[in-house]
Design a protein around this motif. Structure first.
Motif, short mmCIF file in Angstrom:
data_model
loop_
_atom_site.label_atom_id
_atom_site.label_comp_id
_atom_site.label_asym_id
_atom_site.label_seq_id
_atom_site.Cartn_x
_atom_site.Cartn_y
_atom_site.Cartn_z
N PHE A 1 0.83 -1.20 0.00
CA PHE A 1 0.00 0.00 0.00
C PHE A 1 0.87 1.25 0.00
O PHE A 1 0.57 2.23 -0.70
N ALA A 2 1.95 1.23 0.75
CA ALA A 2 2.86 2.39 0.79
C ALA A 2 3.48 2.62 -0.58
O ALA A 2 3.56 3.76 -1.08
N ASP A 3 3.90 1.54 -1.23
CA ASP A 3 4.47 1.61 -2.57
C ASP A 3 3.46 2.22 -3.54
O ASP A 3 3.76 3.17 -4.29
N LEU A 4 2.24 1.70 -3.49
CA LEU A 4 1.19 2.18 -4.40
C LEU A 4 0.84 3.64 -4.16
O LEU A 4 0.79 4.46 -5.08
N LEU A 5 0.58 3.98 -2.89
CA LEU A 5 0.13 5.32 -2.56
C LEU A 5 1.15 6.36 -3.01
O LEU A 5 0.80 7.36 -3.66
N LEU A 6 2.40 6.12 -2.68
CA LEU A 6 3.43 7.07 -3.06
C LEU A 6 3.57 7.15 -4.57
O LEU A 6 3.71 8.24 -5.14
N ARG A 7 3.53 5.99 -5.24
CA ARG A 7 3.71 5.98 -6.69
C ARG A 7 2.62 6.78 -7.41
O ARG A 7 2.89 7.57 -8.31
N VAL B 1 11.14 2.57 -3.74
CA VAL B 1 12.10 2.88 -2.67
C VAL B 1 11.45 2.71 -1.30
O VAL B 1 11.97 2.00 -0.42
N LEU B 2 10.30 3.35 -1.08
CA LEU B 2 9.63 3.27 0.22
C LEU B 2 9.10 1.87 0.48
O LEU B 2 9.24 1.33 1.59
N GLY B 3 8.49 1.26 -0.53
CA GLY B 3 7.95 -0.09 -0.35
C GLY B 3 9.01 -1.09 0.05
O GLY B 3 8.80 -1.93 0.93
N THR B 4 10.18 -1.02 -0.57
CA THR B 4 11.27 -1.93 -0.24
C THR B 4 11.79 -1.70 1.17
O THR B 4 12.06 -2.65 1.91
N ALA B 5 11.92 -0.43 1.55
CA ALA B 5 12.40 -0.11 2.89
C ALA B 5 11.48 -0.70 3.95
O ALA B 5 11.94 -1.30 4.94
N LEU B 6 10.18 -0.57 3.77
CA LEU B 6 9.22 -1.13 4.73
C LEU B 6 9.28 -2.65 4.77
O LEU B 6 9.19 -3.25 5.85
N SER B 7 9.42 -3.29 3.60
CA SER B 7 9.49 -4.74 3.56
C SER B 7 10.67 -5.26 4.38
O SER B 7 10.55 -6.24 5.13
#
Length: 445
Positions: free
Chosen positions: A392-398, A425-431
């Protein structure tokens, strides 16, 4: 069927993932051929029509993929614990539940198909063709759901070879029907849609029948139930976040398509071609992570957490190697690959805009490699809240970045291209953070 709780993790993952890799290649191949046939043998507008309908079809594919993951994780953990009677009951419960869901979504999809095409601003020149293609596709949702479920259940039991056999057959049939219905019978975009419908239908029925026959051979004690209301919530608990995760991605594609549609038919066609190539590369990178989900599920069920960490490291290294190969391929052969999708009249423009997307995104594929592998462990361990949050973070930011870059910064098509790596970038960091938290070790217990 394959017990993944003993033996070399490298050998198990590679052996298990190779048939999945070939399956993915064939699956993506006939999706690519659909697009090539539309672009080369019909027109650029036909290619654009397929591209315009793509974000809507992905919404329904998201449901099929996410729901099947829920079934696979539950069955895989039971298989890891050697509870074969429960494996049979869970499998029957999964197939019946998925069938009902597919029928409901088919009816819903046919009702909202045209309004959704309007929402994303599909140009009038391609609206009728996009609507026709989409509605035929939606009639085949039952087959799509059944095939994905059968494949996921096979994978959960450690068998990735049997789905490959059905997929190769389906892919060859789909390509043959594409060429025959479009080139020989001149059905246009309707031929592309019906080719997928018929090929997927045959494959799904054969896959389900084979799985049911094979799983019933497992030696077990106690009564096997055709449907168990107690097991369904376990599957739903895994499936709903998976569906949401897949849907987030699809909604992102849907919203971004609205921006793409505002740039005209040539950009729509270019983006459709580039997205097919990009998806092919990403799916190749995701082969090991997909295998890692089943590997992690079985070993978490057996309490062998060190093997999960070993499997994660192996998967990341191999996925990164694939990312490097994809970058080299795009640098050397990118133009002729994108050129396959276009007729002579529009080839130069489609290559230029298609390669702009690939050259922007491909250098950041290593992020996808890390994210997908960490997400697979989270999903295999049942840490679905964390798994859903990363996507969701990946999607929202993108999506937000895409609209900011296009509308506020006036970067145009380049803004859409750059929104992808920024979101990764953000999605990977959270994962990575969620994996290191260790919630996956006990979430499914």
């Amino acid at each position: 069927m394959n017990d993944m709780t003993t033996g070399s993790p490298l050998k198990i993952l590679v052996t298990f993932s190779l048939p999945m890799l070939v399956s993915m290649i064939f699956q993506q191949l006939y999706a690519v051929v659909d697009t090539i046939v539309a672009g080369r043998f019909i027109s650029a507008n036909a290619l654009a029509a397929v591209g315009a309908s793509y974000p809507i079809t992905t919404l329904f594919i998201a449901f099929a993929t996410g729901a099947s993951v829920g079934c696979s994780v539950v069955v895989s953990q039971m298989f890891g614990r050697k509870e074969y009677g429960e494996v049979k009951t869970a499998s029957c419960t999964a197939i019946l539940s998925i069938l009902v869901l597919a029928v409901v979504l088919t009816v819903l999809g046919l009702l909202v198909a045209d309004p959704l095409l309007r929402v994303i601003g599909t140009p009038e020149k391609i609206f009728a063709a996009a609507s026709l293609y989409l509605k035929v596709y939606l009639f085949g949702l039952v087959f799509l759901f059944l095939y994905n479920t059968a494949t996921a259940l096979f994978n959960g039991l450690g068998d990735s070879f049997t789905p490959l056999c059905f997929l190769v057959f389906s892919s060859v049939l789909n390509i043959a029907l594409d060429l025959f219905l479009v080139i020989v019978w001149h059905w246009g975009i309707l031929g592309v849609a019906w080719a997928t419908f018929m090929a997927q239908g045959v494959a799904s029925l054969l896959a389900v029948a084979t799985f049911v026959r094979r799983v019933l051979r497992l030696e077990s004690t106690g009564k096997v139930r055709r449907f168990d209301r107690r097991m369904l919530p376990q599957m739903v608990r895994i499936a709903v976040p998976s569906v949401c995760q897949q849907s987030f991605v699809s909604v992102g594609v849907f919203l971004v398509q609205g921006l793409i549609n505002s740039f005209g038919e040539i950009t729509i066609a270019s983006f459709a071609a580039a997205l097919k190539v990009h998806t092919f590369a990403c799916m190749t990178m995701n082969t090991l992570p997909t295998a890692l989900t089943s590997f992690a599920s079985q070993n978490i069920g057996a309490g062998k957490l060190d093997r999960v960490r070993q499997g994660l490291k192996i998967s990341i290294l191999i996925a990164m190697a694939v990312a490097v190969c994809a970058n080299i391929l795009f640098l050397v052969c990118g133009d002729p690959i994108i050129g396959l999708f276009a007729d002579d009249l529009d080839r130069a423009a489609i290559i230029r805009e298609g390669m702009q997307f690939l050259h922007t995104c491909a250098p950041f594929y290593f992020l996808i490699a890390v994210k997908n592998c960490c997400d697979s462990v989270l999903r295999g361990g049942g840490a679905m809240g964390q798994f859903m949050a990363t996507t969701f973070a990946d999607l929202l930011l993108r999506v937000l970045i895409a609209y900011v870059l296009v509308l506020a910064c006036r970067m145009g098509y380049a803004g859409v291209c750059w929104s992808y790596p920024i979101g990764w970038v953000l999605g990977t960091a959270l994962s990575v953070v969620f994996f290191r938290s260790g919630r996956w070790k006990t979430a499914g217990l």
